[in-house]
Scaffold this motif. Structure first.
Motif, PDB file in Angstrom:
ATOM      1  N   PRO A 106       0.667  -1.282   0.021  1.00 47.97           N
ATOM      2  CA  PRO A 106       0.046  -0.096   0.084  1.00 47.97           C
ATOM      3  C   PRO A 106       0.935   1.240   0.148  1.00 47.97           C
ATOM      4  O   PRO A 106       1.924   1.075   0.505  1.00 47.97           O
ATOM      5  CB  PRO A 106      -0.787  -0.216   1.348  1.00 47.97           C
ATOM      6  N   PRO A 107       0.519   2.252  -0.656  1.00 47.41           N
ATOM      7  CA  PRO A 107       1.066   3.485  -0.629  1.00 47.41           C
ATOM      8  C   PRO A 107       1.235   4.158   0.781  1.00 47.41           C
ATOM      9  O   PRO A 107       0.127   3.925   1.627  1.00 47.41           O
ATOM     10  CB  PRO A 107       0.407   4.493  -1.506  1.00 47.41           C
ATOM     11  N   VAL A 141     -12.364  -4.266  -1.461  1.00 51.36           N
ATOM     12  CA  VAL A 141     -10.977  -4.281  -1.759  1.00 51.36           C
ATOM     13  C   VAL A 141     -10.684  -5.679  -2.181  1.00 51.36           C
ATOM     14  O   VAL A 141      -9.590  -5.640  -3.202  1.00 51.36           O
ATOM     15  CB  VAL A 141      -9.983  -4.057  -0.272  1.00 51.36           C
ATOM     16  N   ASP A 142     -11.391  -6.648  -2.327  1.00 51.59           N
ATOM     17  CA  ASP A 142     -11.135  -8.070  -2.713  1.00 51.59           C
ATOM     18  C   ASP A 142     -11.592  -8.353  -4.120  1.00 51.59           C
ATOM     19  O   ASP A 142     -11.296  -8.973  -4.559  1.00 51.59           O
ATOM     20  CB  ASP A 142     -11.953  -9.074  -1.824  1.00 51.59           C
ATOM     21  N   GLU A 180      -6.637  -0.519   4.206  1.00 48.07           N
ATOM     22  CA  GLU A 180      -6.746   0.838   4.835  1.00 48.07           C
ATOM     23  C   GLU A 180      -6.616   1.967   3.591  1.00 48.07           C
ATOM     24  O   GLU A 180      -7.493   2.936   3.864  1.00 48.07           O
ATOM     25  CB  GLU A 180      -5.589   1.246   5.817  1.00 48.07           C
ATOM     26  N   TRP A 181      -6.003   1.718   2.982  1.00 47.32           N
ATOM     27  CA  TRP A 181      -5.585   2.776   1.715  1.00 47.32           C
ATOM     28  C   TRP A 181      -7.169   2.610   0.776  1.00 47.32           C
ATOM     29  O   TRP A 181      -7.596   3.898   0.536  1.00 47.32           O
ATOM     30  CB  TRP A 181      -4.694   2.166   0.712  1.00 47.32           C
ATOM     31  N   PHE A 182      -7.382   1.643   0.647  1.00 47.19           N
ATOM     32  CA  PHE A 182      -8.692   1.465  -0.382  1.00 47.19           C
ATOM     33  C   PHE A 182      -9.985   2.000   0.319  1.00 47.19           C
ATOM     34  O   PHE A 182     -10.673   2.609  -0.061  1.00 47.19           O
ATOM     35  CB  PHE A 182      -9.011  -0.004  -0.451  1.00 47.19           C
ATOM     36  N   ALA A 183     -10.112   2.170   1.926  1.00 46.48           N
ATOM     37  CA  ALA A 183     -11.234   2.441   2.471  1.00 46.48           C
ATOM     38  C   ALA A 183     -11.156   4.039   2.435  1.00 46.48           C
ATOM     39  O   ALA A 183     -12.346   4.569   2.377  1.00 46.48           O
ATOM     40  CB  ALA A 183     -11.021   2.118   3.895  1.00 46.48           C
ATOM     41  N   HIS A 184     -10.004   4.654   2.095  1.00 41.28           N
ATOM     42  CA  HIS A 184     -10.012   6.094   1.921  1.00 41.28           C
ATOM     43  C   HIS A 184     -10.399   6.784   0.498  1.00 41.28           C
ATOM     44  O   HIS A 184     -10.661   7.922   0.134  1.00 41.28           O
ATOM     45  CB  HIS A 184      -8.749   6.739   2.401  1.00 41.28           C
ATOM     46  N   LEU A 185     -10.636   5.659  -0.471  1.00 45.13           N
ATOM     47  CA  LEU A 185     -10.994   6.076  -1.693  1.00 45.13           C
ATOM     48  C   LEU A 185     -12.287   6.156  -1.924  1.00 45.13           C
ATOM     49  O   LEU A 185     -13.143   5.544  -1.297  1.00 45.13           O
ATOM     50  CB  LEU A 185     -10.421   5.207  -2.632  1.00 45.13           C
ATOM     51  N   ASP A 186     -12.615   6.960  -2.854  1.00 47.40           N
ATOM     52  CA  ASP A 186     -14.376   7.330  -3.218  1.00 47.40           C
ATOM     53  C   ASP A 186     -14.765   6.287  -4.111  1.00 47.40           C
ATOM     54  O   ASP A 186     -15.014   6.587  -5.222  1.00 47.40           O
ATOM     55  CB  ASP A 186     -14.455   8.916  -3.478  1.00 47.40           C
ATOM     56  N   VAL A 187     -14.866   5.158  -3.866  1.00 45.37           N
ATOM     57  CA  VAL A 187     -15.320   4.129  -4.781  1.00 45.37           C
ATOM     58  C   VAL A 187     -16.750   3.676  -4.355  1.00 45.37           C
ATOM     59  O   VAL A 187     -17.134   4.030  -3.099  1.00 45.37           O
ATOM     60  CB  VAL A 187     -14.388   2.821  -4.790  1.00 45.37           C
ATOM     61  N   PRO A 188     -17.561   2.976  -5.240  1.00 53.01           N
ATOM     62  CA  PRO A 188     -19.140   2.823  -4.917  1.00 53.01           C
ATOM     63  C   PRO A 188     -19.061   1.664  -3.663  1.00 53.01           C
ATOM     64  O   PRO A 188     -18.085   1.090  -3.716  1.00 53.01           O
ATOM     65  CB  PRO A 188     -19.430   2.250  -6.255  1.00 53.01           C
TER      66      PRO A 188
END
Length: 144
Positions: free
Chosen positions: A32-33, A54-55, A41-49
């Motif tokens: 993760p960056p 993350v899986d 944790e990184w994915f949770a901060h993105l604005d995705v539907p």
């Protein structure tokens, strides 16, 4: 300067494909960056539907930083036709044609145990295979 590329697969079972390609290529999960400690944790901060988890995505990389990164994305539709682009898995080493073919055969057998399927053998040259979701690739000899 040449552009760097990533290769992206669409699939139904992202984690199955990720496990297969990590085994096939010796790749690892992209870390993760910073400052995130986990991919989730990184994915949770993105604005995705909300219906995307993350899986549903995997990012893989060559641990030595040489090969292209792979992205694997979950899609609803099934694969319907032959790939227009495929990966060649190159088995390193030199030697006689028989020695090279033995390495190709050994590698294709290893990838069958990992979930791949042999589609066609071109004796002495290469083996056409498919990953667990039918994406075609070849196993062939190459320079070390």
């Amino acid at each position: 300067m040449a552009a760097r590329i990533d290769l992206t697969f669409d699939g139904a079972d992202v984690q199955l494909l990720a496990a297969f390609w990590k085994t096939a290529l010796g790749y690892v999960d992209v870390p993760p960056p910073a400052p995130y400690k986990t991919r989730a944790e990184w994915f949770a901060h993105l604005d995705v539907p909300e219906d995307i988890s993350v899986d549903d995505v995997a990012w893989l990389c060559d641990p030595e930083g040489v090969g292209p990164r792979l992205s694997i994305l979950k899609v609803p539709e099934a694969k319907t036709a032959k790939n227009r682009l495929h990966i060649d898995v190159r088995v390193p080493g030199h030697g006689s044609p028989d020695e090279r073919w033995a390495r190709i055969a050994e590698e294709s057998e290893r990838l069958v145990r990992a979930g791949g399927t042999v589609l066609e053998k071109f004796d002495g040259h290469h083996v056409v295979m498919a990953d667990p979701e039918g994406n075609e690739f070849c196993v062939a000899a190459g320079a070390a």
